[in-house]
Write a protein that holds these residues in place. Structure first.
Motif, short mmCIF file in Angstrom:
data_model
loop_
_atom_site.label_atom_id
_atom_site.label_comp_id
_atom_site.label_asym_id
_atom_site.label_seq_id
_atom_site.Cartn_x
_atom_site.Cartn_y
_atom_site.Cartn_z
N GLY A 132 -33.50 -33.09 19.67
CA GLY A 132 -33.40 -32.72 21.07
C GLY A 132 -32.00 -32.74 21.63
O GLY A 132 -31.81 -32.58 22.85
N ILE A 133 -30.98 -32.91 20.80
CA ILE A 133 -29.59 -32.97 21.28
C ILE A 133 -29.06 -31.56 21.53
O ILE A 133 -29.18 -30.68 20.67
CB ILE A 133 -28.70 -33.73 20.29
N THR A 134 -28.48 -31.35 22.69
CA THR A 134 -27.95 -30.04 23.07
C THR A 134 -26.43 -30.11 23.23
O THR A 134 -25.84 -31.19 23.36
CB THR A 134 -28.56 -29.58 24.41
N ALA A 135 -25.81 -28.95 23.27
CA ALA A 135 -24.36 -28.89 23.50
C ALA A 135 -24.01 -29.47 24.85
O ALA A 135 -22.95 -30.09 25.01
CB ALA A 135 -23.88 -27.44 23.38
N GLU A 136 -24.87 -29.28 25.83
CA GLU A 136 -24.63 -29.82 27.16
C GLU A 136 -24.64 -31.35 27.14
O GLU A 136 -23.83 -32.00 27.82
CB GLU A 136 -25.68 -29.30 28.15
N MET A 137 -25.52 -31.94 26.36
CA MET A 137 -25.57 -33.40 26.23
C MET A 137 -24.29 -33.92 25.58
O MET A 137 -23.76 -34.96 25.97
CB MET A 137 -26.80 -33.81 25.43
N VAL A 138 -23.80 -33.20 24.59
CA VAL A 138 -22.56 -33.62 23.93
C VAL A 138 -21.38 -33.51 24.90
O VAL A 138 -20.52 -34.40 24.95
CB VAL A 138 -22.31 -32.76 22.68
N ALA A 139 -21.34 -32.45 25.68
CA ALA A 139 -20.26 -32.30 26.66
C ALA A 139 -20.28 -33.44 27.68
O ALA A 139 -19.23 -33.98 28.06
CB ALA A 139 -20.38 -30.95 27.37
N LEU A 140 -21.48 -33.82 28.11
CA LEU A 140 -21.61 -34.94 29.06
C LEU A 140 -21.13 -36.24 28.42
O LEU A 140 -20.42 -37.04 29.06
CB LEU A 140 -23.06 -35.07 29.50
N LEU A 141 -21.52 -36.47 27.17
CA LEU A 141 -21.06 -37.67 26.45
C LEU A 141 -19.54 -37.70 26.37
O LEU A 141 -18.92 -38.75 26.62
CB LEU A 141 -21.68 -37.70 25.06
N CYS A 142 -18.95 -36.58 26.00
CA CYS A 142 -17.49 -36.56 25.85
C CYS A 142 -16.79 -36.80 27.18
O CYS A 142 -15.73 -37.45 27.22
CB CYS A 142 -17.05 -35.23 25.23
N ARG A 143 -17.36 -36.31 28.27
CA ARG A 143 -16.78 -36.60 29.58
C ARG A 143 -16.85 -38.10 29.87
O ARG A 143 -15.90 -38.68 30.40
CB ARG A 143 -17.49 -35.80 30.68
N GLN A 144 -17.96 -38.74 29.52
CA GLN A 144 -18.07 -40.17 29.76
C GLN A 144 -17.09 -40.95 28.89
O GLN A 144 -16.46 -41.90 29.34
CB GLN A 144 -19.50 -40.66 29.48
N LEU A 145 -16.96 -40.54 27.63
CA LEU A 145 -16.01 -41.23 26.74
C LEU A 145 -14.59 -41.11 27.27
O LEU A 145 -13.78 -42.03 27.11
CB LEU A 145 -16.09 -40.64 25.33
#
Length: 264
Positions: A132-145
């Motif tokens: 269920g992992i999407t590119a949008e979820m990865v982008a959000l994670l990277c912003r948090q990191l």
């Protein structure tokens, strides 16, 4: 090589820990960790008569920080370490996202220096589109990191090595915070957006896949089992009750499993 550093041009260098004597075992730390994470396992391997080498990835630990966090560039860094130390007959051990470095190294540089590969809690071969992992979820994670790394650590450190002491968790958290923030974000993007299927399917060295069945960072059914099915002749070893940080929670067992294969 100059002392404990492998030069990488323009004043940049990779910091290396090189302990003991015997057949060489090279250990690659996962995302946001450096060579120190392997310390207990390395001592166990030294006691078994093996030489252990762990280096800090570009932007991690005591290594310098330069552009180049894609798997091709990181695989070339690994090649520089193996060549700089003139290592042959290597047992290559890669944890988590470092599995991509190891597999890409073999795809780009061949197996002349590597006798076998051991993947430990390896991420992939694909992240986006799995579980269920999407590119949008990865982008959000990277912003948090990038903006709140300490907050992300607070929310995620405990599941890495369940049962670890607070002091151990603080040590690992400090290791993450010591990384270049650029490296943390860019290497996470590399892991998430890569497809390692062809690298894995093309491996022509003996491969052991070691994975915990409580790994939430790289779930067994989406990573370890997939690799064991995809890699020709791969051996799968499942650690029951283990999570992602097996070099912290199961260091003795892990050293024994690596040593048995490195001394065959």
């Amino acid at each position: 090589m100059s002392g404990a550093f492998i030069p990488r041009g323009d004043g940049h260098a990779l910091h290396v820990r090189d302990w003991g004597d015997g057949p060489p075992v090279v250990l690659l730390a996962g995302w946001a960790m450096d060579g120190r994470i392997w310390g207990e396992t390395m001592l166990g391997l030294n006691a078994a008569g093996l030489r252990t080498i762990a280096y800090d990835r570009n932007g991690h630990g005591r290594s310098t920080d330069r552009p180049g966090y894609g798997y091709d560039a990181l695989a070339d860094d690994l090649a520089a370490v193996l060549e700089g130390l003139d290592l042959r007959g290597v047992t290559l051990v890669a944890h988590s996202g470092a599995g991509g470095e190891a597999m890409r190294y073999l795809a780009r540089h061949g197996r002349a220096r590597v006798a076998r590969l051991i993947l430990v809690g390896a991420t992939g071969p694909r992240v986006i589109g799995q579980g269920g992992i999407t590119a949008e979820m990865v982008a959000l994670l990277c912003r948090q990191l990038g903006s709140d790394l300490s907050g992300w650590i607070d929310a995620n450190i405990d599941p890495f090595a369940p049962g670890a002491s607070r002091r151990t968790n603080d040590w690992m958290a400090a290791m993450v915070l010591d990384c270049s923030r650029r490296a943390v974000v860019e290497f996470q993007r590399t892991i998430a957006h890569s497809d390692l299927s062809s690298d894995a399917a093309g491996l022509d060295v003996p491969v052991t896949v070691i994975h915990g069945d409580r790994d939430v960072s790289a779930p067994l059914d989406l990573s370890g089992r997939v690799y064991s099915d995809m890699i020709p002749g791969a051996e799968l070893v499942v650690y029951e009750g283990a999570a992602h940080g097996v070099m912290v929670t199961h260091a003795g067992r892990l050293a024994d499993d690596i040593a048995r294969r490195a001394t065959r």
